[in-house]
Design a protein around this motif. Sequence first.
Motif, short mmCIF file in Angstrom:
data_model
loop_
_atom_site.label_atom_id
_atom_site.label_comp_id
_atom_site.label_asym_id
_atom_site.label_seq_id
_atom_site.Cartn_x
_atom_site.Cartn_y
_atom_site.Cartn_z
N TYR A 52 -1.38 -8.13 4.79
CA TYR A 52 -1.15 -7.15 3.74
C TYR A 52 -2.44 -6.82 3.02
O TYR A 52 -3.26 -7.70 2.76
CB TYR A 52 -0.13 -7.67 2.72
N GLU A 53 -2.60 -5.55 2.72
CA GLU A 53 -3.69 -5.09 1.87
C GLU A 53 -3.12 -5.01 0.45
O GLU A 53 -2.19 -4.26 0.20
CB GLU A 53 -4.19 -3.72 2.31
N VAL A 54 -3.66 -5.82 -0.45
CA VAL A 54 -3.12 -5.94 -1.79
C VAL A 54 -4.10 -5.33 -2.78
O VAL A 54 -5.28 -5.66 -2.79
CB VAL A 54 -2.86 -7.42 -2.15
N THR A 55 -3.60 -4.41 -3.60
CA THR A 55 -4.41 -3.75 -4.61
C THR A 55 -3.85 -4.10 -5.98
O THR A 55 -2.65 -4.09 -6.19
CB THR A 55 -4.37 -2.22 -4.43
N CYS A 56 -4.74 -4.40 -6.91
CA CYS A 56 -4.34 -4.78 -8.26
C CYS A 56 -5.08 -3.91 -9.26
O CYS A 56 -6.30 -3.75 -9.17
CB CYS A 56 -4.66 -6.25 -8.49
N ASN A 57 -4.34 -3.33 -10.19
CA ASN A 57 -4.92 -2.52 -11.26
C ASN A 57 -4.58 -3.15 -12.60
O ASN A 57 -3.43 -3.52 -12.84
CB ASN A 57 -4.36 -1.10 -11.24
N PHE A 58 -5.59 -3.26 -13.47
CA PHE A 58 -5.37 -3.83 -14.79
C PHE A 58 -6.44 -3.32 -15.74
O PHE A 58 -7.39 -2.67 -15.33
CB PHE A 58 -5.35 -5.36 -14.74
#
Length: 70
Positions: free
Chosen positions: A10-16
């Motif tokens: 899985y390609e996991v993207t996190c925005n914060f």
Amino acid sequence: MLFFGNQGDYEVTCNFLDKKGQRIAKKRICHNVSKKEARDGMRNYITNQFSESIDIAHPIKVVAKPTTSR
């Protein structure tokens, strides 16, 4: 296949947001895990690595997408 059918890459993207209000996006590849494990792992990574600068009043958005094989 019964127990491991949902595992993959899985390609996991996190925005914060940081404490200054700047939006930060981080991306990682997780191998041989379920989608839930990939999201949880990324959330743990972000909270550990950015614990001093993350704005806890705003949510952390984590999106996991299956990677495409080449």
